[in-house]
Design an enzyme around this catalytic site. Sequence first.
Site, short mmCIF file in Angstrom:
data_model
loop_
_atom_site.label_atom_id
_atom_site.label_comp_id
_atom_site.label_asym_id
_atom_site.label_seq_id
_atom_site.Cartn_x
_atom_site.Cartn_y
_atom_site.Cartn_z
N HIS A 101 0.88 -1.18 0.00
CA HIS A 101 0.00 0.00 0.00
C HIS A 101 0.91 1.23 0.00
O HIS A 101 1.99 1.18 0.62
CB HIS A 101 -0.82 0.13 1.28
CG HIS A 101 -1.80 -0.95 1.57
ND1 HIS A 101 -1.48 -2.09 2.24
CD2 HIS A 101 -3.13 -1.02 1.33
CE1 HIS A 101 -2.56 -2.84 2.39
NE2 HIS A 101 -3.58 -2.21 1.84
N ASP A 104 2.20 2.06 3.41
CA ASP A 104 3.13 1.08 4.00
C ASP A 104 4.58 1.52 3.80
O ASP A 104 5.44 1.22 4.63
CB ASP A 104 3.04 -0.29 3.30
CG ASP A 104 1.68 -0.92 3.37
OD1 ASP A 104 0.87 -0.51 4.21
OD2 ASP A 104 1.44 -1.85 2.56
N GLU A 232 -11.01 -6.35 -4.51
CA GLU A 232 -10.87 -7.45 -3.53
C GLU A 232 -12.13 -7.53 -2.69
O GLU A 232 -12.38 -6.67 -1.84
CB GLU A 232 -9.64 -7.16 -2.65
CG GLU A 232 -9.33 -8.30 -1.71
CD GLU A 232 -8.07 -8.05 -0.90
OE1 GLU A 232 -7.07 -7.56 -1.46
OE2 GLU A 232 -8.09 -8.34 0.30
N GLU A 268 -9.65 -13.45 -1.52
CA GLU A 268 -8.95 -13.79 -0.27
C GLU A 268 -9.77 -14.83 0.48
O GLU A 268 -10.94 -14.59 0.79
CB GLU A 268 -8.77 -12.50 0.55
CG GLU A 268 -8.00 -12.73 1.82
CD GLU A 268 -7.45 -11.43 2.42
OE1 GLU A 268 -7.03 -10.53 1.65
OE2 GLU A 268 -7.43 -11.33 3.65
N HIS A 271 -11.73 -13.74 3.47
CA HIS A 271 -12.87 -12.88 3.12
C HIS A 271 -14.02 -13.75 2.61
O HIS A 271 -15.19 -13.47 2.88
CB HIS A 271 -12.50 -11.86 2.05
CG HIS A 271 -11.45 -10.87 2.48
ND1 HIS A 271 -11.01 -9.87 1.65
CD2 HIS A 271 -10.77 -10.73 3.63
CE1 HIS A 271 -10.08 -9.15 2.28
NE2 HIS A 271 -9.92 -9.66 3.49
N ASP A 296 -5.13 -13.39 -2.50
CA ASP A 296 -4.48 -13.03 -1.25
C ASP A 296 -4.58 -14.24 -0.33
O ASP A 296 -5.57 -14.41 0.38
CB ASP A 296 -5.19 -11.83 -0.59
CG ASP A 296 -4.57 -10.51 -0.96
OD1 ASP A 296 -3.72 -10.50 -1.87
OD2 ASP A 296 -4.93 -9.49 -0.35
N ASP A 307 -11.41 -11.49 10.59
CA ASP A 307 -10.39 -11.68 9.57
C ASP A 307 -9.04 -11.87 10.27
O ASP A 307 -8.32 -10.91 10.51
CB ASP A 307 -10.39 -10.40 8.71
CG ASP A 307 -9.60 -10.54 7.44
OD1 ASP A 307 -9.22 -11.66 7.08
OD2 ASP A 307 -9.37 -9.50 6.78
N ASP A 309 -6.38 -13.41 9.22
CA ASP A 309 -5.23 -13.28 8.31
C ASP A 309 -4.06 -14.17 8.71
O ASP A 309 -2.90 -13.74 8.74
CB ASP A 309 -4.73 -11.81 8.28
CG ASP A 309 -5.58 -10.94 7.36
OD1 ASP A 309 -6.31 -11.46 6.51
OD2 ASP A 309 -5.49 -9.70 7.51
N ASP A 339 -1.42 -12.41 2.10
CA ASP A 339 -1.99 -11.35 2.95
C ASP A 339 -2.19 -11.99 4.32
O ASP A 339 -3.32 -12.25 4.75
CB ASP A 339 -3.30 -10.84 2.34
CG ASP A 339 -3.77 -9.58 3.03
OD1 ASP A 339 -3.14 -9.18 4.03
OD2 ASP A 339 -4.76 -8.99 2.58
C1 XUL Z 1 -7.95 -6.34 4.31
C2 XUL Z 1 -7.14 -6.76 3.16
C3 XUL Z 1 -6.24 -5.72 2.60
C4 XUL Z 1 -6.15 -5.73 1.13
C5 XUL Z 1 -5.35 -4.60 0.54
O1 XUL Z 1 -8.79 -7.31 4.81
O2 XUL Z 1 -7.19 -7.89 2.75
O3 XUL Z 1 -5.00 -5.91 3.18
O4 XUL Z 1 -5.57 -6.92 0.68
O5 XUL Z 1 -5.81 -3.37 0.92
CO CO Z 2 -6.19 -8.84 1.17
#
Ligand code: XUL
Ligand code: CO
Length: 438
Positions: A101, A104, A232, A268, A271, A296, A307, A309, A339
């Site tokens: 990003h 970042d 996304e 993702e 998600h 992701d 989430d 991750d 991700d």
């Molecule tokens: C948030 C997510 C983000 C996107 C990029 O849930 O997945 O990190 O991948 O903005």
């Molecule tokens: Co993501």
Amino acid sequence: MTGYFDHIDPIKFEGSDSDNPLAFKYYDPKKVVMGKTIEEHLRVAVCYWHTFCWDGADVFGGGPFNRPWHGGKNDQAAADAKLDAAFDFFDRLGQPFFCFHDVDVMAEAETPKEHVENFAQIVDKIEAKMAQHSTKLLWGTANLFSHPRYMAGAATNPNPDVTAFAALQVQQCLEATHKFGGAGYVLWGGREGYDTILNTNVGQEMQQLGRFLSMVVEHKHKIGFKGDIWIEPKPHEPTKHQYDRDVGTVFGFLKEYGLENEVGVNIEPNHATLAGNSFEHEVEMANAFGIFGSIDFNRGDPQNGWDTDQFPNDLRETTLALYYILKGGGFKNGGSNFDAKVRRQSCDAEDLFYGHIGGMDLLARALINAAEMIENDELQAFKDARYAGWKSGSGAKVLSGNMTLEGFAAEALRDNASPKPVSGRQEKLENYISNHVK
Ligand code: XUL
Ligand code: CO
């Protein structure tokens, strides 16, 4: 100057007999599977945000990670130290891509002008780094959700001044992505939704989002960016409801704004599960609509409804997802971005390596499994036989638009037979998958 990752030797492929936890057991980048190397198939990327930016903070407490660039202000010196560490990490892990990003990588900025200046500084430095190292950019994205100015959304904000700031960030980041030779550009609508429908004009917000996305696509063409644009999907978190809730919803949205041939999806798994879908469902929906782009990779925790991750470790789920990805033609511009973040107690430099090594080994195993399934494609053969009736006769006429409802109904009366139930063979097919997950 000593580097944060100096004590970690470059990660090598040592094979499945190795007991070295800092080696790949399955991710052999040069091994050929279905005509391409594992590296070319998977196009693995490290994400900048979870790997280098996150300091381990959660909603109840501060960050325990204490990387050398954490702790103080996120100024240019911190951004530079982070950039050095990031490319050092990439060299040691040996994955081919990264993702970022705008916020970042850059020193924190408050005003639009400061944003442009600080971002430009780091863009030059990233360009120089990329010229000296082999890691390429998979995709870039603008963070339009962390700063309080975006609390009511970016493209969907009730205040067009906020959306103009978002336009500036996207313009800058899309142009940088182009400059870095990125393969794609992602828009995750983190706050493009609402916390309460009571204060929200949904129709107006969707129109704003549609126009914003159209402007992004127009700008992509204007600057000659040949990569893909991906949305996304995510159903909620941070807001209660997000408009890009899943692949099916995104496709309807793209159709409404005439963007279905311009924009694809970055899927993702965590998600997907938040939206009540399986990972492979989302991949197959994207294949069916022709909008599959990138992944992701991560996983959620079935006992937590958010989430999390986490790095992926479910071989069955990942094998199935890669089977459908390969069936759809595999990654083109897209790839496998992790991700994913290590857990808060995994506070050492080596924990970042363990997370990525595990994820890359898992993807390699899943890819090999999926390729074996495709070699003698029993799932496809079963499906072909199951739908064979639609290939000819009145079934084919229906699909090609050459049949009326009355005509079709008349065929039922003429045959006057009640069709017999045919087994869907679910358990047999599930056993087939189990036998290929190894
Ligand atoms: C948030 C997510 C983000 C996107 C990029 O849930 O997945 O990190 O991948 O903005
Ligand atoms: Co993501």
